[in-house]
Write an enzyme that holds these catalytic residues in place. Structure first.
Site: not given
Length: 327
Positions: A111, A193, A196
């Site tokens: 990240k 996968k 959201k």
């Protein structure tokens, strides 16, 4: 009864993948363990959140989990930020954790590369996670392989502090690798996968999607030219994904699903998949609508706050004492 703890972040909408891969497992585990479930709102703010939307996300998330079968009478459910001792204990653990351990965390490295202007919280949140876990002397932490490293860090912290102060301050938890939850893939890109945060929303089914939307998304799901309802992830990933969804929601084996649709085309199979998804989610949505505008959510979180604050306070005072933060 063994004790487990799991946290859920109130960011974004819950997907069918979240429901099948995680929530259904939590529903099953609540009968076998003393379960603590917290809404990890402090973890959510390691990345920017809309302060007007976050409270709604918290309320919606709790309502969805309850509507999905999480029983508040069998679980201790609380809001992370309601318990001031999580952050207090986390600070003490930060002061006892080398920087090198945090900088090597895989998620931090990934990240931080994507955003050079990351917050300090992105670096230290694994210690807050360790605090969440160690406060409650849990035996197990349900986790997937992608989060196992965080549980290992938690174990290292507990072992180090117990050894440093020659006292059993913390129970050393074990990771409970979740095996039963099926991995649900994106309907438009079945090699990824279902997420959201996906850029293409057509590949993601949300628990609060309308029936029409669900049917359209499943109807347009990517398949192949083989033309057989056969579970073959390598050559037929799209159909294999739909078979998994149908299998889980009907409690039928993969082999039973293949036999049921051995003479069916993809259109017929997709309609059957849509039927079971709509049936499952309509029941959740009905309960969700009853809960989200009731006073039940506030009552559940109030009870959870009272119970967990007392537990956390005792752990805080013990840790504070052995470190020397007293006169």
């Amino acid at each position: 009864m063994k004790r487990i703890l799991t946290g859920i972040q109130p960011s974004g909408s819950i997907t069918l993948g979240n429901y099948i891969g995680a929530i259904k497992q939590m529903v099953n585990m609540q009968n076998d363990y003393e379960t603590y479930i917290f809404i990890a709102d402090m973890h959510a703010i390691t990345v920017p959140q809309d302060p007007k939307e976050l409270p709604n996300n918290i309320k919606n998330l709790l309502a969805i989990y309850l509507a999905s079968g999480i029983d508040y009478k069998k679980n201790t459910i609380f809001l992370q930020s309601d318990n001031i001792y999580h952050a207090n204990i986390s600070w003490m653990l930060e002061c006892l954790t080398p920087y090198g351990e945090l900088s090597r965390m895989t998620q931090f490295k990934d990240k931080s590369k994507k955003n050079a202007n990351f917050s300090a919280g992105l670096l230290t949140y694994p210690i807050l996670m360790a605090s969440d876990i160690l406060i409650y002397d849990v035996d197990y932490v349900p986790t997937g392989q992608d989060q196992k490293q965080h549980v290992e860090l938690t174990r290292d912290i507990a072992i180090r502090i117990n050894k440093k102060y020659n006292e059993d301050v913390f129970k050393v938890p074990e990771p409970l690798i979740t095996k039963g939850g099926a991995k649900i893939m994106d309907l438009q890109d079945p090699t990824k996968k279902m997420s959201k945060s996906s850029e293409n929303q057509k590949g993601v089914i949300y628990l609060l999607d309308t029936e029409d939307t669900i049917r359209k998304k499943i109807g347009s799901a990517v398949t192949d030219s083989v033309g057989k309802v056969k579970y073959d992830i390598e050559n037929q990933p799209g159909i294999s994904n739909l078979i998994t969804i149908y299998s889980v929601l009907t409690n039928k084996s993969i082999e039973e699903v293949e036999k049921e649709f051995e003479n069916s085309n993809y259109g017929i199979f997709k309609k059957s998949v849509a039927d079971v998804v709509v049936e499952e989610l309509s029941k959740i949505q009905e309960k969700y609508n009853e809960l989200v505008n009731s006073n039940k959510l506030e009552e559940i979180l109030k009870n959870g706050k009272e119970k967990t604050t007392e537990i956390a306070k005792n752990k805080y005072e013990k840790l504070k004492s052995i470190i020397g933060l007293h006169i």
